[in-house]
Scaffold this active site. Sequence first.
Site, mmCIF file in Angstrom:
data_model
loop_
_atom_site.group_PDB
_atom_site.id
_atom_site.type_symbol
_atom_site.label_atom_id
_atom_site.label_comp_id
_atom_site.label_asym_id
_atom_site.label_seq_id
_atom_site.Cartn_x
_atom_site.Cartn_y
_atom_site.Cartn_z
ATOM 1 C CG ASP A 1 -1.857 2.188 6.648
ATOM 2 O OD1 ASP A 1 -2.293 1.869 5.521
ATOM 3 O OD2 ASP A 1 -1.969 3.337 7.108
ATOM 4 C CG ASP B 1 -1.467 7.911 0.946
ATOM 5 O OD1 ASP B 1 -0.474 8.651 0.910
ATOM 6 O OD2 ASP B 1 -2.389 7.975 0.118
ATOM 7 C CG ASP C 1 -1.639 1.250 1.487
ATOM 8 O OD1 ASP C 1 -2.355 1.681 0.563
ATOM 9 O OD2 ASP C 1 -1.495 1.829 2.578
ATOM 10 C CB THR D 1 -2.056 3.620 -3.772
ATOM 11 O OG1 THR D 1 -2.685 4.679 -3.045
ATOM 12 C CG2 THR D 1 -1.785 4.101 -5.191
ATOM 13 C CB SER D 2 -7.317 3.624 -2.135
ATOM 14 O OG SER D 2 -7.572 2.289 -1.763
ATOM 15 C CE LYS E 1 -5.288 -0.873 -1.408
ATOM 16 N NZ LYS E 1 -4.230 -0.174 -0.647
#
Length: 208
Positions: free
Chosen positions: A165, A14, A12, A109-110, A140
């Site tokens: 995270d 961030d 991931d 990543t989103s 996600k």
Amino acid sequence: MNVRDIRAVLFDMDGTLVDSDDAVDRAWTRWAVEYGVPPADALAIAYGSPSETTIARLRPDLSAEEWSAAAARLLDLECDDLTDVVPAPGAIELIGTLERLGLPWAVFTSASNRLAKVRLGAAGISPSILVTVDDVTHGKPDPEGYLCAAELLGVPPRHCLVVEDTEVGLSAGRAAGAVTAGLKGTRADIELPDLHRLVTLFTDLSAR
């Protein structure tokens, strides 16, 4: 699964590879104030999920045109605030360790492609494989992004380690069939105080 069987690592961005929590908080707080949403409500659900999904949950009353404008405003706020966006503790060392060991890695990543590139650039991280929310149909916790990253690396998902995270992100990793590693007290196959733990893990395995 034995950790020795891991042949690729999927990160991931961030809060995992990039320490951007303060920037994320500032952008969402400012956006929330502008759009009449209690900042605490926005921050409670902003992490891990695509921002468009979060905006739709926070302001379901917006028309399609208003929703697009709200998403564009948030993206501008995020891209303009890189003041303290830096590598997460252990990130640079871990990437160096993986490359030294010949283990491929990728980022899913989103964030949008635009935001991912500016934040990764600010942190000095350059993945050869970057999958963003712009590249998938389902964000996600759907596994699509991690499955895509694994395919691009040419490694079966069951031989990948997903590092996250948030519970949303870990759910995506588990659904993809990967081994999971979690930061910030999240529940995963491997629970991490920080990325330095993975440096030690992979270094120890390579020495055996």
